[in-house]
Design an enzyme around this catalytic site. Structure first.
Site, mmCIF file in Angstrom:
data_model
loop_
_atom_site.group_PDB
_atom_site.id
_atom_site.type_symbol
_atom_site.label_atom_id
_atom_site.label_comp_id
_atom_site.label_asym_id
_atom_site.label_seq_id
_atom_site.Cartn_x
_atom_site.Cartn_y
_atom_site.Cartn_z
ATOM 1 N N SER A 56 0.814 -1.239 0.103
ATOM 2 C CA SER A 56 0.004 -0.047 -0.003
ATOM 3 C C SER A 56 0.926 1.283 0.051
ATOM 4 C CB SER A 56 -1.004 0.025 1.256
ATOM 5 O OG SER A 56 -0.332 0.046 2.256
ATOM 6 N N GLU A 139 -8.461 3.005 -2.057
ATOM 7 C CA GLU A 139 -8.913 3.293 -0.244
ATOM 8 C C GLU A 139 -9.731 4.815 -0.402
ATOM 9 O OE1 GLU A 139 -6.969 3.172 4.166
ATOM 10 O OE2 GLU A 139 -5.740 3.335 2.245
ATOM 11 N N ASP A 172 -12.082 1.157 4.673
ATOM 12 C CA ASP A 172 -11.234 1.513 5.919
ATOM 13 C C ASP A 172 -12.357 2.068 7.078
ATOM 14 O OD1 ASP A 172 -9.769 3.035 7.913
ATOM 15 O OD2 ASP A 172 -7.857 2.705 6.658
ATOM 16 N N HIS A 175 -12.025 5.850 8.175
ATOM 17 C CA HIS A 175 -12.465 6.719 7.167
ATOM 18 C C HIS A 175 -14.098 6.801 7.028
ATOM 19 C CE1 HIS A 175 -8.541 7.923 6.166
ATOM 20 N NE2 HIS A 175 -8.412 6.561 5.877
ATOM 21 N N HIS A 200 -9.363 -2.463 5.753
ATOM 22 C CA HIS A 200 -8.468 -1.966 6.848
ATOM 23 C C HIS A 200 -9.270 -1.712 8.054
ATOM 24 C CE1 HIS A 200 -4.956 0.225 4.873
ATOM 25 N NE2 HIS A 200 -4.881 -0.990 5.025
ATOM 26 N N ARG A 206 -7.451 5.842 16.317
ATOM 27 C CA ARG A 206 -6.234 4.928 15.319
ATOM 28 C C ARG A 206 -5.585 4.252 16.761
ATOM 29 N NH1 ARG A 206 -5.766 5.764 10.204
ATOM 30 N NH2 ARG A 206 -5.968 7.923 9.152
ATOM 31 N N GLU A 235 -4.682 -1.678 11.155
ATOM 32 C CA GLU A 235 -3.969 -0.515 11.202
ATOM 33 C C GLU A 235 -3.964 0.701 12.286
ATOM 34 O OE1 GLU A 235 -3.501 2.250 7.099
ATOM 35 O OE2 GLU A 235 -5.328 2.679 8.073
#
Length: 277
Positions: A56, A139, A172, A175, A200, A206, A235
């Site tokens: 990625s 993504e 993801d 997001h 993800h 995070r 992630e």
């Protein structure tokens, strides 16, 4: 990048050994600078630890394929082609991430020419990827990290315009939690289109999974509901371990964790429990 912000042999071994020991079967390689990526060393260690790999990256101002500047687009295509070759040469099956434009905040909406350059680049790259049976995962990111695609619906529309079978949606949770109004509807839409290709999982801040605001019950339930059996990667970012160019791009200003072994161990258990219901 849970393990290291660089990729010397010692760093790569540290990342792969820990991943394998904890029980992961795949590692996502960060191909931010493909010019200096050591493919033979990486391939040797993947075999040693029995791991599969994906690749990625995100582009920058100098390689933004959604730019109107043909020289910048050409530089972006060159970087993407090198990254694709790394995925091929390490036995990977997918190149994903923000491969359709710059990873970072724009000062305005995408232009018509910029969108065309982005989509033409993805079509060109998909044709090259098809030669090695590799897929491209787009993504979509939140509005502060791209102005090309911010939602599943926008991603599916872009994929349809590109018109290549080996281009899929890369979802993801970080997001999606910002931009989507429903995890379930987004996952069902991608699945119904036959384009749910990569996932993800990351928390709203995070850090540790299950300690933020993401509705994991809904998210994992939706994946189970469409019988998703593709790749799921964890992630997480902290100022303790980060590639130097990503700190500004992703606005990682604080240390969200110190013990990455504990972080990754708990993330795998959390993901397995969610995916198994």
């Amino acid at each position: 990048m849970v393990w290291t912000g660089s990729w010397s042999e010692a760093d790569a071994r540290h990342a792969m050994e820990n991943s394998a020991n904890i029980g992961y079967d795949l590692i996502e390689l960060a191909l931010i600078d493909p010019d200096i990526f050591d493919v033979p060393m990486t391939s040797r260690l993947l075999a040693e630890y029995g791991l599969k790999a994906t690749g990625s990256l995100g582009l920058d101002d100098a390689t933004d394929v959604s730019s109107e500047d043909p020289d910048i687009v050409a530089a972006g295509r060159a970087r993407l082609a090198k990254a694709l070759n790394i995925v091929r040469d390490t036995g990977g099956s997918i190149l994903c991430g923000v491969i359709f434009g710059k990873l970072g905040k724009y000062n305005g909406p995408a232009t018509e020419r910029g969108r065309a350059n982005s989509e033409e680049t993805i079509a060109w790259l998909a044709d090259k990827a098809a030669e090695s049976d590799i897929k491209l995962g787009l993504e979509f990111c939140n509005r502060y990290e791209t102005n090309i695609i911010n939602t599943t619906a926008e991603t599916l529309a872009m994929i349809e315009r590109v018109g290549r079978d080996n281009v899929v949606a890369h979802l993801d949770t970080y997001h999606m939690n910002i931009e989507e109004h429903s995890f379930t509807e987004a996952i069902q839409a991608a699945s119904a289109a036959g384009k749910l290709g990569y996932v993800h999982i990351g928390e709203s801040h995070r850090g540790y999974l299950g300690t933020g605001s993401i509705n994991w019950t809904e998210f994992f339930g939706a994946l189970r509901g469409v019988n998703y059996d593709g790749i799921v990667t964890f992630e997480s970012f902290s100022s303790r371990v980060l590639h130097p160019t990503l700190s500004n791009s992703l606005a990682i200003w604080r240390n969200l964790w110190d013990d990455n072994v504990d972080l990754a161990t708990k993330a795998l258990a959390f993901a397995k429990a969610g995916l198994e219901g």
